[in-house]
Design a protein around this motif. Structure first.
Motif, PDB file in Angstrom:
ATOM      1  N   GLY A  58      10.934  -0.958   3.675  1.00 51.56           N
ATOM      2  CA  GLY A  58      10.114   0.185   3.478  1.00 51.56           C
ATOM      3  C   GLY A  58       9.681   0.358   1.818  1.00 51.56           C
ATOM      4  N   PHE A  59      10.563  -0.740   1.468  1.00 57.33           N
ATOM      5  CA  PHE A  59      10.551  -1.079  -0.388  1.00 57.33           C
ATOM      6  C   PHE A  59       8.269  -1.634   0.023  1.00 57.33           C
ATOM      7  CE2 PHE A  59      14.301  -0.029  -1.262  1.00 57.33           C
ATOM      8  CZ  PHE A  59      13.959   1.020  -2.611  1.00 57.33           C
ATOM      9  N   SER A  60       7.748  -2.349   1.173  1.00 58.01           N
ATOM     10  CA  SER A  60       7.644  -3.796   0.773  1.00 58.01           C
ATOM     11  C   SER A  60       5.618  -3.096   1.667  1.00 58.01           C
ATOM     12  CB  SER A  60       7.977  -4.598   2.004  1.00 58.01           C
ATOM     13  OG  SER A  60       7.792  -4.465   3.564  1.00 58.01           O
ATOM     14  N   LYS A  61       6.107  -1.600   1.780  1.00 52.16           N
ATOM     15  CA  LYS A  61       5.186  -1.435   2.935  1.00 52.16           C
ATOM     16  C   LYS A  61       3.866  -0.628   2.114  1.00 52.16           C
ATOM     17  CE  LYS A  61       5.210   2.730   5.441  1.00 52.16           C
ATOM     18  NZ  LYS A  61       6.267   3.691   6.135  1.00 52.16           N
ATOM     19  N   ARG A  62       4.249  -0.270   0.879  1.00 48.36           N
ATOM     20  CA  ARG A  62       2.747   0.404  -0.010  1.00 48.36           C
ATOM     21  C   ARG A  62       2.293  -1.032  -0.900  1.00 48.36           C
ATOM     22  NH1 ARG A  62       2.823   0.583  -5.703  1.00 48.36           N
ATOM     23  NH2 ARG A  62       5.349  -0.109  -6.046  1.00 48.36           N
ATOM     24  N   TYR A  63       3.054  -2.272  -1.268  1.00 48.26           N
ATOM     25  CA  TYR A  63       2.399  -2.853  -1.451  1.00 48.26           C
ATOM     26  C   TYR A  63       1.807  -4.011  -0.614  1.00 48.26           C
ATOM     27  CZ  TYR A  63       5.527  -2.521  -5.121  1.00 48.26           C
ATOM     28  OH  TYR A  63       6.625  -2.174  -6.569  1.00 48.26           O
ATOM     29  N   GLU A  66      -1.873  -2.060  -0.269  1.00 45.98           N
ATOM     30  CA  GLU A  66      -2.706  -2.540  -1.524  1.00 45.98           C
ATOM     31  C   GLU A  66      -3.388  -3.887  -1.465  1.00 45.98           C
ATOM     32  OE1 GLU A  66      -0.014  -2.071  -4.395  1.00 45.98           O
ATOM     33  OE2 GLU A  66      -0.020   0.146  -4.923  1.00 45.98           O
ATOM     34  N   GLY A  67      -2.429  -4.510  -0.712  1.00 42.90           N
ATOM     35  CA  GLY A  67      -2.638  -6.191  -0.355  1.00 42.90           C
ATOM     36  C   GLY A  67      -3.832  -6.420   0.479  1.00 42.90           C
ATOM     37  N   GLN A  68      -3.848  -5.672   1.168  1.00 43.07           N
ATOM     38  CA  GLN A  68      -5.249  -5.850   2.597  1.00 43.07           C
ATOM     39  C   GLN A  68      -6.036  -4.919   2.018  1.00 43.07           C
ATOM     40  OE1 GLN A  68      -3.628  -3.262   6.280  1.00 43.07           O
ATOM     41  NE2 GLN A  68      -2.087  -5.396   6.378  1.00 43.07           N
ATOM     42  N   ASP A  69      -5.787  -3.571   1.102  1.00 43.57           N
ATOM     43  CA  ASP A  69      -6.950  -3.109   0.622  1.00 43.57           C
ATOM     44  C   ASP A  69      -7.507  -4.089  -0.753  1.00 43.57           C
ATOM     45  OD1 ASP A  69      -6.842  -0.836   2.400  1.00 43.57           O
ATOM     46  OD2 ASP A  69      -5.625   0.451   0.350  1.00 43.57           O
ATOM     47  N   ALA A  70      -7.617  -4.650  -1.307  1.00 44.38           N
ATOM     48  CA  ALA A  70      -7.582  -5.323  -2.400  1.00 44.38           C
ATOM     49  C   ALA A  70      -8.145  -6.758  -2.385  1.00 44.38           C
ATOM     50  CB  ALA A  70      -6.462  -6.182  -3.843  1.00 44.38           C
ATOM     51  N   GLY A  71      -7.938  -6.887  -0.924  1.00 42.97           N
ATOM     52  CA  GLY A  71      -7.715  -9.088  -0.452  1.00 42.97           C
ATOM     53  C   GLY A  71      -8.097  -9.387  -1.678  1.00 42.97           C
ATOM     54  N   PRO A  72      -8.112 -11.176  -1.761  1.00 40.03           N
ATOM     55  CA  PRO A  72      -7.744 -11.597  -2.550  1.00 40.03           C
ATOM     56  C   PRO A  72      -8.347 -11.700  -3.978  1.00 40.03           C
ATOM     57  CG  PRO A  72     -10.159 -12.488  -1.343  1.00 40.03           C
ATOM     58  CD  PRO A  72      -9.736 -11.159  -0.901  1.00 40.03           C
ATOM     59  N   SER A  73      -7.445 -10.532  -4.747  1.00 36.02           N
ATOM     60  CA  SER A  73      -8.191 -10.441  -5.692  1.00 36.02           C
ATOM     61  C   SER A  73      -7.191 -10.860  -6.603  1.00 36.02           C
ATOM     62  CB  SER A  73      -8.768  -9.190  -6.041  1.00 36.02           C
ATOM     63  OG  SER A  73      -8.266  -8.071  -5.591  1.00 36.02           O
ATOM     64  N   ALA A  74      -7.207 -10.151  -7.960  1.00 36.32           N
ATOM     65  CA  ALA A  74      -5.772 -10.427  -8.688  1.00 36.32           C
ATOM     66  C   ALA A  74      -4.946  -9.253  -9.105  1.00 36.32           C
ATOM     67  CB  ALA A  74      -6.317 -10.448 -10.346  1.00 36.32           C
ATOM     68  N   GLU A  75      -5.579  -8.478  -7.438  1.00 35.92           N
ATOM     69  CA  GLU A  75      -4.773  -7.040  -7.998  1.00 35.92           C
ATOM     70  C   GLU A  75      -3.519  -8.135  -6.439  1.00 35.92           C
ATOM     71  OE1 GLU A  75      -3.209  -3.185  -8.354  1.00 35.92           O
ATOM     72  OE2 GLU A  75      -5.730  -4.210  -9.448  1.00 35.92           O
ATOM     73  N   ALA A  76      -4.357  -8.692  -5.443  1.00 36.73           N
ATOM     74  CA  ALA A  76      -3.949  -8.788  -4.240  1.00 36.73           C
ATOM     75  C   ALA A  76      -2.381  -9.789  -5.204  1.00 36.73           C
ATOM     76  CB  ALA A  76      -4.495  -9.216  -3.351  1.00 36.73           C
ATOM     77  N   LYS A  77      -2.730 -10.783  -5.501  1.00 34.62           N
ATOM     78  CA  LYS A  77      -1.667 -10.798  -6.654  1.00 34.62           C
ATOM     79  C   LYS A  77      -0.589 -10.463  -7.156  1.00 34.62           C
ATOM     80  CE  LYS A  77      -5.084 -15.272  -7.044  1.00 34.62           C
ATOM     81  NZ  LYS A  77      -5.217 -16.379  -8.072  1.00 34.62           N
ATOM     82  N   LYS A  78      -1.445  -9.537  -7.925  1.00 33.32           N
ATOM     83  CA  LYS A  78      -0.155  -8.936  -8.341  1.00 33.32           C
ATOM     84  C   LYS A  78       1.159  -8.003  -7.388  1.00 33.32           C
ATOM     85  CE  LYS A  78       1.012  -4.931 -11.537  1.00 33.32           C
ATOM     86  NZ  LYS A  78      -0.202  -4.231 -11.961  1.00 33.32           N
ATOM     87  N   GLU A  82       4.257  -8.549  -6.729  1.00 39.80           N
ATOM     88  CA  GLU A  82       5.903  -6.969  -7.440  1.00 39.80           C
ATOM     89  C   GLU A  82       6.594  -7.464  -5.652  1.00 39.80           C
ATOM     90  OE1 GLU A  82       3.644  -4.010  -7.329  1.00 39.80           O
ATOM     91  OE2 GLU A  82       2.807  -4.485  -9.671  1.00 39.80           O
ATOM     92  N   LEU A  83       6.342  -7.881  -4.752  1.00 34.19           N
ATOM     93  CA  LEU A  83       6.741  -8.681  -3.427  1.00 34.19           C
ATOM     94  C   LEU A  83       8.078  -9.393  -3.673  1.00 34.19           C
ATOM     95  CD1 LEU A  83       4.304  -8.063  -1.038  1.00 34.19           C
ATOM     96  CD2 LEU A  83       6.119  -6.201  -1.083  1.00 34.19           C
TER      97      LEU A  83
END
Length: 612
Positions: A58-63, A66-78, A82-83
């Motif tokens: 449940g906690f990791s669903k949001r992350y 977001e990771g799938q939407d961001a792709g291999p970007s800095a947002e994905a690394k972030k 957090e995970l």
């Protein structure tokens, strides 16, 4: 041997059975408890892992979104960082947590030593199944160290879309360590319980076996003849009932044995005092018991009868004993030498077999009866009948022959017929004397010849006897002398019967004393209360071989001569019976060609009016 004896005892069997029952019960309870506890621990452990996997999903669903939407970007690394922080928050002891995206790429792991797996695709079957949307995936694996680990995988999804998966591998060694400690505690408790069980079993066995041991000791004491002890009863249970029953049996046995002992004493007393001899044998014919009378009857033929064969003791043939025992004849007659008197003792032996139900003959009882006197009486009876018949036949034959002679013509000859009639008269008188003597003896034997005692002067009585035989004495020129002690005057006696005794004795003395002989009649006191009268002659005397039977009926020393002299052979017998009726005794002493002395002693009763 003692160890074997212990395991054969009731006490050890009770203890072993009790301990085995407790051990089996505890083992069954322990196995059920351990299995149930193990299943409960594993289920709780698995449920905890699944719960944490669900929370983490449940906690990791949001992350993951977001990771799938961001792709291999800095947002994905972030998002991955957090995970990683979230995974560290779920700090499960000895466990590895991995977050995997929808492509199977490991995004983060809780074990720093496995950081190299990040970015690589996970090929675990559980992960593959979770990425397919299958929930509550779990399994157990054993690593290279032999440690058991629990694997849990949960999909992370949003609606029907699978975003990734949560993969948890947790060590189960702590759980099994706890189980082992519990098992050890349980085994220790089992050992302690078994120790207490053994102690309780010993105590319980003692409560059961002690009364049994006491009963056993009492039974052994009873076997030795001690019936004074009683089994102590400590309760109303079955053991107590057994003790009461045993005490009752002891009392009954004591009474029965006392009664049996009393009967044995009675039987022993009867056997010891019975007038018949008793001999008991076993089934082999060996003597096992003989009473005192039997030993007396068979002495000295048999000094010790016990353990000897009965045919040897009785002097019978071995083959004949079987016939007596089987009851074919039952009665035998034997003769035993009597060394004291130089003759034989005649015994009648009656055999009675002893039967036991289901077995048959187990022994024999032989009853010994001394029939010597009976045989002598029977012989005397036969001899008496023969003598009477002979004594009557002789005069009857004479009378018959003379009657036939008279009938044939001798009656015409007056002188001859007169002589024949005289002979017949003499023979008839002889028969009358014989019959009178027999009747007299019969009365004396049947105690019908009463003694009528009257005061009698002894000197006058003896002088009258001499006067009655004066003619015969003068004919044979025999002198007679009477000697009466000065202290003898009158005594109480039956004058007629004593006269008959004296007449018989003086008549015999005259008959058997030659011409010119002498007869002496003496009367004296043998002591204060006895009178002795004797008739002594110096005649032909009597041989010693005839002295023992001289008082027998019809006994004659010289039969032909006695009969010619007119004797019946009953005189001395009648004299003896008359003397016995007076309470006295009679005896005879004689030497061949020297003379005979017959004496009889009578008790002197007090005269009428005389102080006793």
């Amino acid at each position: 041997m003692k160890g074997m004896r212990f395991f054969q005892s009731v006490q050890s069997k009770i203890i072993i059975i009790y301990v085995l029952l407790i051990l089996m019960a505890m083992q069954l309870i322990g196995v059920y408890f351990v299995r149930t506890m193990e299943r409960s621990f594993i289920d709780n452990f698995t449920s905890s892992l699944n719960t944490q996997a669900d929370l983490l999903a449940g906690f990791s669903k949001r992350y993951l979104t977001e990771g799938q939407d961001a792709g291999p970007s800095a947002e994905a690394k972030k998002s991955n960082a957090e995970l990683n922080e979230i995974v560290k928050l779920f700090n499960i002891s000895d466990a590895e947590i991995q977050i995997i995206d929808a492509n199977g790429i490991v995004l983060t792991t809780s074990v720093s030593s496995k950081a190299s797996l990040i970015g690589q695709k996970s090929t675990q079957a559980e992960v593959v199944s979770a990425l397919q949307g299958i929930k509550d995936i779990e399994s157990v694996m054993v690593d290279s160290d032999g440690h058991r680990r629990k694997v849990v995988a949960q999909p992370v999804s949003e609606g029907a879309k699978v975003l990734g998966a949560v993969y948890i591998v947790a060590s189960m060694e702590s759980l099994y360590g706890t189980m082992n400690r519990i098992n050890k505690i349980f085994l220790s408790g089992t050992g302690i319980a078994l120790a207490f069980t053994v102690l309780l079993g010993i105590v319980l066995a003692h409560t059961i076996t002690n009364p049994i041991k006491e009963i056993t000791r009492q039974a052994s004491a009873m076997a030795d003849g001690n019936f004074s002890q009683q089994v102590s009863v400590k309760g109303p249970d079955e053991i107590g009932q057994l003790g009461n029953a045993f005490n009752h049996m002891t009392n009954r046995l004591k009474e029965a044995l006392s009664l049996n002992e009393e009967e044995r004493e009675k039987l022993s007393s009867v056997l010891a005092n019975i007038n018949d001899g008793v001999i008991a044998t076993n089934d082999q014919g060996t003597v096992i018991l003989a009473n005192r009378k039997a030993k007396q009857m068979l002495q000295p033929a048999s000094d010790d009868m016990t353990d000897r064969s009965i045919w040897d003791v009785l002097g019978l043939e071995e083959g004949h004993i079987g016939q007596y025992v089987q009851g074919e004849h039952q009665i035998a007659t034997i003769e035993i030498p009597n060394e004291e008197e130089g003759d034989f003792v005649t015994l009648r032996v009656v055999f009675t077999p002893i039967h036991r139900r289901g077995i048959g003959i187990t022994g024999t009882i032989a009853m010994l009866q001394d029939i010597t006197e009976q045989e002598q009486l029977e012989n005397a009876r036969r001899e008496f009948v023969a003598n009477v018949s002979h004594e009557l036949r002789t005069p009857l034959t004479t009378i018959k022959s003379y009657l036939e002679a008279l009938d044939d013509g001798a009656l015409e000859d007056r002188a001859l017929s007169h002589r024949f009639v005289g002979v017949m008269r003499n023979e008839s008188e002889r028969m009358i004397r014989l019959v009178n003597d027999l009747l007299h003896l019969s009365r004396l034997d049947s105690r019908k010849g009463l003694v009528s005692k009257v005061p009698t002067n002894v000197l006058d009585m003896l002088e009258e006897v001499a006067d009655r035989f004066s003619f015969q004495l003068d004919q044979k020129e025999i002198s007679i002398q009477i000697e009466v002690a000065h202290d003898i005057n009158e005594i109480m006696l039956d004058r007629d019967q004593i006269d008959q005794v004296l007449d018989n004795l003086v008549s015999n003395a005259i008959k058997y004393t030659p011409e010119g002989g002498a007869i002496t009649i003496r009367a004296s006191r043998t002591n204060k209360d006895w009178l002795e009268i004797s008739v002594q002659d110096n005649g032909i005397g009597i041989p010693k071989k005839d002295l023992a039977r001289i008082f027998d009926r019809f006994y004659r020393v010289d039969k032909a001569r006695s009969r010619n002299m007119g004797g019946t052979g009953l005189g001395l017998s009648i004299a003896r019976e008359i003397v016995k009726a007076h309470g006295g005794t009679i005896s005879l002493d004689s030497e061949l060609n020297q003379g005979t002395r017959v004496s009889f002693a009578l008790p002197i009763p007090p005269l009428e009016g005389e102080a006793v």
